[in-house]
Design an enzyme around this catalytic site. Structure first.
Site, PDB file in Angstrom:
ATOM      1  N   ASP A  55       0.869  -1.173   0.000  1.00  0.00           N
ATOM      2  CA  ASP A  55       0.000   0.000   0.000  1.00  0.00           C
ATOM      3  C   ASP A  55       0.903   1.220   0.000  1.00  0.00           C
ATOM      4  O   ASP A  55       1.463   1.594   1.036  1.00  0.00           O
ATOM      5  CB  ASP A  55      -0.902  -0.016   1.239  1.00  0.00           C
ATOM      6  CG  ASP A  55      -1.695   1.289   1.401  1.00  0.00           C
ATOM      7  OD1 ASP A  55      -1.745   2.075   0.435  1.00  0.00           O
ATOM      8  OD2 ASP A  55      -2.256   1.506   2.494  1.00  0.00           O
ATOM      9  N   LYS A 119       2.775  11.655  -3.304  1.00  0.00           N
ATOM     10  CA  LYS A 119       1.854  10.835  -4.090  1.00  0.00           C
ATOM     11  C   LYS A 119       0.788  11.713  -4.754  1.00  0.00           C
ATOM     12  O   LYS A 119       0.289  11.387  -5.833  1.00  0.00           O
ATOM     13  CB  LYS A 119       1.195   9.798  -3.178  1.00  0.00           C
ATOM     14  CG  LYS A 119       0.167   8.905  -3.861  1.00  0.00           C
ATOM     15  CD  LYS A 119      -0.404   7.915  -2.863  1.00  0.00           C
ATOM     16  CE  LYS A 119      -1.533   7.094  -3.444  1.00  0.00           C
ATOM     17  NZ  LYS A 119      -2.084   6.146  -2.461  1.00  0.00           N
ATOM     18  N   GLU A 221      -7.224   0.729  -4.464  1.00  0.00           N
ATOM     19  CA  GLU A 221      -7.159   0.624  -3.009  1.00  0.00           C
ATOM     20  C   GLU A 221      -8.465   0.122  -2.369  1.00  0.00           C
ATOM     21  O   GLU A 221      -8.426  -0.805  -1.546  1.00  0.00           O
ATOM     22  CB  GLU A 221      -6.752   1.975  -2.412  1.00  0.00           C
ATOM     23  CG  GLU A 221      -5.293   2.314  -2.695  1.00  0.00           C
ATOM     24  CD  GLU A 221      -4.955   3.765  -2.425  1.00  0.00           C
ATOM     25  OE1 GLU A 221      -5.846   4.517  -1.968  1.00  0.00           O
ATOM     26  OE2 GLU A 221      -3.800   4.172  -2.668  1.00  0.00           O
ATOM     27  N   ASP A 243     -13.076   5.006   1.367  1.00  0.00           N
ATOM     28  CA  ASP A 243     -11.628   5.037   1.615  1.00  0.00           C
ATOM     29  C   ASP A 243     -11.129   6.479   1.620  1.00  0.00           C
ATOM     30  O   ASP A 243     -10.977   7.102   0.569  1.00  0.00           O
ATOM     31  CB  ASP A 243     -10.918   4.224   0.528  1.00  0.00           C
ATOM     32  CG  ASP A 243      -9.404   4.160   0.727  1.00  0.00           C
ATOM     33  OD1 ASP A 243      -8.912   4.742   1.706  1.00  0.00           O
ATOM     34  OD2 ASP A 243      -8.731   3.524  -0.089  1.00  0.00           O
TER      35      ASP A 243
END
Length: 662
Positions: A55, A119, A221, A243
């Site tokens: 992850d 990211k 994800e 999420d």
């Protein structure tokens, strides 16, 4: 020749309406997907090392592996199950690189060379609005690369791409796995936000390859989290995965049945997460301090870095207590920061961010052809879902208590490990079916968009469609590939183009051009075209800078809905214009043939007729040009011109035929 001289000839295989197609296609392609996965399983027997699941988070990253049939998070050398996604370079320029906790500990004294939350920059252009906002909030330098991408620059002037920074974090995850398992790791499954576009997915895959990892699969994800939820869970049903992590928000609706994890729809925001909550708190603290002292700390990078760390700490504490104290001694040479922050205050200042997650949830449910009442379970993933206000908001919206059985920080990595074990053959009877976020198709005659794969179609998938030429003797075709929801190509996003050459010269409509879209499990698109008679073929693989940003995806979908009526009218008009243009081609061809048999010294009126007809064709060409530019929107006039020109063209053709017989 351009792609506008190609049209679809096989209407019997036209995709069904987009309201039902995701479900219908996903079910009909299950056999294809099953065979694809099974083939992957069979080939995976050659893999000698374990497949780890990573992850790669905005704030923290984690790595997991399957042992037996149980996924396990692997701890770093500090005994932690997650590692900060932070990379620091020595300010001495000696090449030293620190990753994780070591980088975080020295960030205050080396803030210009400590990179975090990068990211959010993966696959983004420097000029993006969201990037410009980040520049104002981070202590390090974000610069514009030669290709327009966002890159990072150290105080020594050394530049790194976000993918390279991600590669350092991935290398640390690989190292953690190797130290825990005592063996060399080569293969990995890496997760990305569900709404990452082609460019961002490819950049993530490159980040893994940069440090020697064989990235077997890129997994969304929330989909990975559902695998962690579903392994060992015998309750099938419709599951919503909410999420909210450090930098991104995703919502996915899945149908879990007999070990098949089918994504019905997905939505989200690739620039909404814990970093935004931290930024709110930083601004709140800075404003409070300015009110009390008159000192503005925004240009003091060292002070801002200390405040950011205190803000993050306070945010985490308020998930467990009702109030917390923020203490920062000597934030300047003479002043301190000391203030109390309550849970209610944090809720109030961040409510607009929390509410911002609900609209994508509504869209995902609608795209899945469901209602809130159809959702059997809601899974919370990502560290931000520990915030009580977020849990209450989700519970109020769905009307059911969210499932918090799985650790929100670990679920994604655990799911990635499960998918890795599926690919290696360690875990059987699990099938993962994901989706593509936008409709894919090509440009056809008249600038129209011919969709082949509707949005939310299950991937991997492969769909073929037959087309032909619209001009006699055409020997090449430009294939322009688009993503979007609008019927006119110029309203969609061009993501790639290539040429099919060497088509044997034949009358229009005779060549059989098969166009194929093949999307793999990572979302990478391959488009090919083949002339069925000659065997000539060409293809393109679409990835990298051709991808769409989250904002572009949302805009394309929203524009499609708001312009639906006008789009239909425009499409119908252009269809008539295209037909008129084909008649013009036929008319000009007929004139060429008739000219061979006309004696321009005769007195029978043929010359006058040809001249008048030629002038009429020029007028019609001007009509076509005006219609294409949008200056002419009279469909009745276009249709009348069609009928008149068709009748006169047939008359010319008949006369040419009679002349040729004499």
């Amino acid at each position: 020749m351009i792609s506008s001289v190609m049209f679809r000839v096989s209407e019997t295989v036209r995709p069904r309406s987009t309201s039902t197609i995701p479900r219908l296609i996903s079910r009909s392609l299950q056999r294809y997907n099953s065979s694809t996965v099974q083939a992957t399983k069979n080939s995976a027997k050659k893999i000698s090392s374990k497949v780890i699941g990573i992850d790669l988070g905005t704030t923290n990253s984690a790595v997991a592996v399957i042992e037996g049939e149980t996924p396990r998070i692997l701890e770093n050398k500090d005994g932690d199950k997650t590692t900060p996604s932070i990379v620091a370079f020595s300010n001495q320029g000696d090449g030293e690189v620190l990753i994780g906790n070591n980088a975080k500990r020295q960030s205050i004294v080396n803030h210009k060379n400590t990179f975090y939350a990068t990211k959010r920059l993966i696959g983004r252009k420097f000029d993006d609005d969201e990037v410009q906002k980040d520049i104002e909030m981070v202590p390090y330098k974000i610069v514009k690369h030669d290709n327009g991408d966002s890159w990072l620059e150290t105080s020594q002037g050394v530049r790194y791409s976000p993918s390279q920074i991600g590669g350092f974090v991935l290398r640390e995850m690989k190292k953690i796995a190797e130290e825990n398992l005592n063996e060399e790791i080569r293969n990995a499954v890496i997760t990305v936000p569900a709404y990452f576009n082609d460019s961002q997915r490819q950049a993530t895959k490159i980040a893994g390859e940069l440090i020697g990892l064989n990235v077997l699969r890129i997994v969304n994800e929330p989909t990975a989290a559902s695998l962690a939820y579903g392994l060992g869970n015998k309750n099938d049903g419709i599951v919503a995965v909410y999420d909210l992590g450090g930098g991104t928000f995703d919502i996915s609706i899945l149908d879990i049945e007999d070990g098949v994890f089918e994504v019905r729809s997905t939505n989200g925001d690739t620039h909404l997460g814990g970093e935004d909550f931290d930024n709110l708190l930083v601004n709140y603290i800075v404003d409070k301090f300015k009110q009390e002292t008159g000192i503005d700390l925004r240009n003091d990078r060292l002070a801002i870095q200390r405040i950011r760390q205190a803000a993050e700490k306070a945010k985490i504490e308020l998930s467990h207590v009702k109030e917390t104290k923020i203490e920062l001694p000597f934030i300047t040479k003479t002043e301190n920061i000391s203030l109390t922050l309550t849970e209610d205050e944090l809720d109030a200042m961040s409510l607009h961010l929390i509410n911002k997650t609900i609209e994508p949830v509504k869209k995902a449910i609608k795209d899945a052809d469901l209602t809130k009442k159809d959702i059997d379970d809601v899974i919370l993933v990502g560290g931000m879902t520990r915030m009580p206000k977020i849990r209450k908001t989700v519970e109020k919206f769905f009307g059911i208590k969210p499932n918090i059985d799985i650790n929100p920080d670990e679920a994604v990595a655990l799911g990635a490990a499960i998918q890795g074990a599926v690919l290696s053959g360690e875990v059987k009877d699990v099938l993962l079916l994901d989706v593509t976020p936008l409709t894919l198709g090509i440009e056809t005659y008249g600038g129209l968009f011919s969709p082949l794969i509707p949005r939310n179609t299950t991937v991997p998938c492969k769909i073929k469609q037959m087309y032909s030429t619209a001009v006699d003797g055409q020997n090449s075709i430009d294939i322009n590939v688009y993503q979007g929801e609008r019927p006119i190509v110029e309203d969609n996003k061009l993501i790639g183009k290539f040429k099919l050459s060497g088509i044997p010269a034949q009358p229009k409509g005779v060549p059989k051009i098969e166009v194929s879209f093949d999307i793999d499990a990572d979302g990478i698109i391959k488009v090919s075209a083949k002339d069925k008679d000659s065997g000539k073929n060409a293809y393109i693989t679409v990835f990298g800078s051709t991808g769409l940003t989250n904002e572009e995806i949302e805009k394309l979908v929203n524009d499609s809905k708001s312009n639906q009526d006008s789009d239909i009218q425009r499409k119908n008009l252009l269809s008539h214009v295209s037909n008129l243009e084909l008649i013009v081609f036929d008319a000009e061809d007929a004139i060429k043939k008739l000219n061979k048999f006309i004696d321009y010294n005769d007195k029978d009126g043929h010359v006058k007729m040809i001249n008048e007809f030629t002038k009429k064709i020029e007028i019609v060409k001007n009509m076509i040009s005006d219609a294409r530019k949008g200056d002419l929107n009279n469909g009745d006039l276009i249709k009348a011109a069609q009928e008149e020109l068709k009748e006169e063209t047939l008359n010319i053709i008949q006369q040419a035929s009679n002349k040729s017989k004499k």
